[in-house]
Design a protein around this motif. Structure first.
Motif, short mmCIF file in Angstrom:
data_model
loop_
_atom_site.label_atom_id
_atom_site.label_comp_id
_atom_site.label_asym_id
_atom_site.label_seq_id
_atom_site.Cartn_x
_atom_site.Cartn_y
_atom_site.Cartn_z
N UNK A 187 7.54 4.71 0.18
CA UNK A 187 8.83 4.10 0.51
C UNK A 187 8.67 2.86 1.37
N UNK A 188 9.79 2.39 1.90
CA UNK A 188 9.83 1.12 2.63
C UNK A 188 10.65 1.28 3.90
N UNK A 189 10.34 0.65 5.03
CA UNK A 189 9.14 -0.16 5.26
C UNK A 189 7.89 0.70 5.38
N UNK A 190 6.78 0.15 4.92
CA UNK A 190 5.58 0.95 4.75
C UNK A 190 4.80 1.26 6.03
N UNK A 191 4.84 0.33 6.99
CA UNK A 191 4.00 0.47 8.18
C UNK A 191 4.11 1.82 8.87
N UNK A 192 5.33 2.24 9.27
CA UNK A 192 5.48 3.52 9.97
C UNK A 192 5.06 4.71 9.10
N UNK A 193 5.28 4.61 7.78
CA UNK A 193 4.95 5.72 6.88
C UNK A 193 3.44 5.85 6.72
N UNK A 194 2.76 4.70 6.63
CA UNK A 194 1.29 4.72 6.55
C UNK A 194 0.72 5.29 7.85
N UNK B 34 -6.67 9.97 3.76
CA UNK B 34 -7.94 9.32 4.10
C UNK B 34 -7.83 7.81 3.92
N UNK B 35 -7.15 7.42 2.84
CA UNK B 35 -7.01 5.99 2.57
C UNK B 35 -6.07 5.34 3.60
N UNK B 36 -5.01 6.05 3.99
CA UNK B 36 -4.09 5.51 5.00
C UNK B 36 -4.83 5.29 6.32
N UNK B 37 -5.62 6.30 6.72
CA UNK B 37 -6.41 6.20 7.95
C UNK B 37 -7.41 5.04 7.85
N UNK B 38 -8.12 4.98 6.75
CA UNK B 38 -9.18 3.98 6.59
C UNK B 38 -8.62 2.57 6.47
N UNK C 67 0.84 -1.20 0.00
CA UNK C 67 0.00 0.00 0.00
C UNK C 67 0.88 1.26 0.00
N UNK C 68 1.91 1.26 0.84
CA UNK C 68 2.82 2.41 0.92
C UNK C 68 3.56 2.61 -0.41
N UNK C 69 3.94 1.49 -1.01
CA UNK C 69 4.63 1.54 -2.30
C UNK C 69 3.72 2.16 -3.36
N UNK C 70 2.45 1.73 -3.35
CA UNK C 70 1.48 2.26 -4.32
C UNK C 70 1.28 3.76 -4.14
N UNK C 71 1.45 4.25 -2.91
CA UNK C 71 1.29 5.69 -2.64
C UNK C 71 2.61 6.43 -2.85
N UNK C 72 3.68 5.70 -3.18
CA UNK C 72 5.00 6.32 -3.39
C UNK C 72 5.65 6.76 -2.09
#
Ligand code: FE2
Length: 288
Positions: A132-139, A182-186, A125-130
């Protein structure tokens, strides 16, 4: 991950990691009582390097050898570093999403993902939003900017969960120009509610009143908040180990190996092996 490269990496760092660990703990090999290694599940290439190092050390220093299941080690270390006695473990990492608890001599899987792990979902999901990695903390960071819940597919099938369809759905919403925050939150609210629903039902089914988090996704503050809220509502206790014991760590393998060894378990050097596909409930838990 490319298995060959992971194996090469393990060979390269192995010796240094062991000497660093001894130095940090201020001990030498003569203080070591038992060699424990991660035997299952995982990438065969990587597990084999661990097995070879463990066998070499066991032979060189004439020490007993104990093979440990990685998923079980998450549960055992959580019992060691928290006050949890007999918890349901919500194990949420990149590759794994399982709800595990002890029942009649085994650690049993009460529910799990039918496709990708929850961490893998967050990374993709994070990759799709551009991001980066790892995605969890960024989301998580991005999710803090929104309170606008967009309805997303909530996929709980019996006691199992699924994330791949949800990922496709979110990617389509992204392409339509829906707001990333909104998508990250949801997305977080949805997937965390899914896994906690299964964990809660496992607690009810087993009559257990303790929940413990395990795996790298357990570091997510929002998941921790939701886990605490669920437990509070059913008058249960929620335990969250420190981040260093949530993510994959060598201490959990060492500790579990020690507990197993103290109960009399030791593996013959020549027969010691790995099992990349071993399931949590295949291991007889004779040490409890
Ligand atoms: Fe893990």
């Amino acid at each position: 991950m490319i298995p060959n490269q992971v194996a090469e990496h393990h060979v390269e760092v192995c010796e240094k990691i062991i000497s660093d660990a001894l130095q940090k703990a201020n001990v030498s090999m003569k203080d070591i009582d038992v060699i424990a290694y991660s035997a299952a599940p995982g990438l065969g290439h990587a597990l084999n390097i661990g097995l070879m190092s463990a066998k070499t050390l066991a032979q060189k220093y004439n020490l007993p050898l104990v093979s440990v299941n990685h998923c079980i080690a998450h549960l055992e270390i959580s019992r060691c570093v928290t006050d949890a006695q007999d918890p349901v473990l919500l194990y949420v990492s990149g590759a794994n999403t399982q709800v595990i608890a002890y029942d009649s001599g085994r650690y049993r899987i009460f529910g799990e993902t039918l496709d990708i792990g929850i961490g893998n979902f967050l990374d993709s999901f994070a990759l799709a939003m551009g991001l980066g990695f790892p995605g969890g903390p960024l989301v998580y960071e991005l999710s803090l900017k929104s309170k606008n819940y967009i309805e997303l597919p909530y996929v709980v099938k019996g006691m199992d969960v699924s994330f791949s369809g949800l990922l496709t759905n979110i990617e389509q919403k992204l392409a339509k120009g829906m707001k990333k925050e909104d998508l990250a939150f949801s997305a977080q609210e949805t997937v965390f509610a899914m896994v906690l629903e299964v964990a809660e039902r496992a607690m009810a089914h087993c009559g257990k009143n303790e929940l413990v988090l395990g795996g790298g996704v357990g570091c997510n503050i929002r998941l921790q908040e939701m886990a605490h809220a669920m437990c509070k509502a059913r008058d249960a206790k929620c335990f969250v180990p420190a981040n260093q014991y949530l993510v994959d760590n060598a201490a959990m393998i060492a500790y579990t190996g020690l507990v197993m060894h103290k109960s009399g378990i030791s593996h013959e050097l020549v027969k010691a092996t790995i099992d990349p596909y071993e399931r949590t409930d295949e291991v007889p838990v004779s040490w409890r």
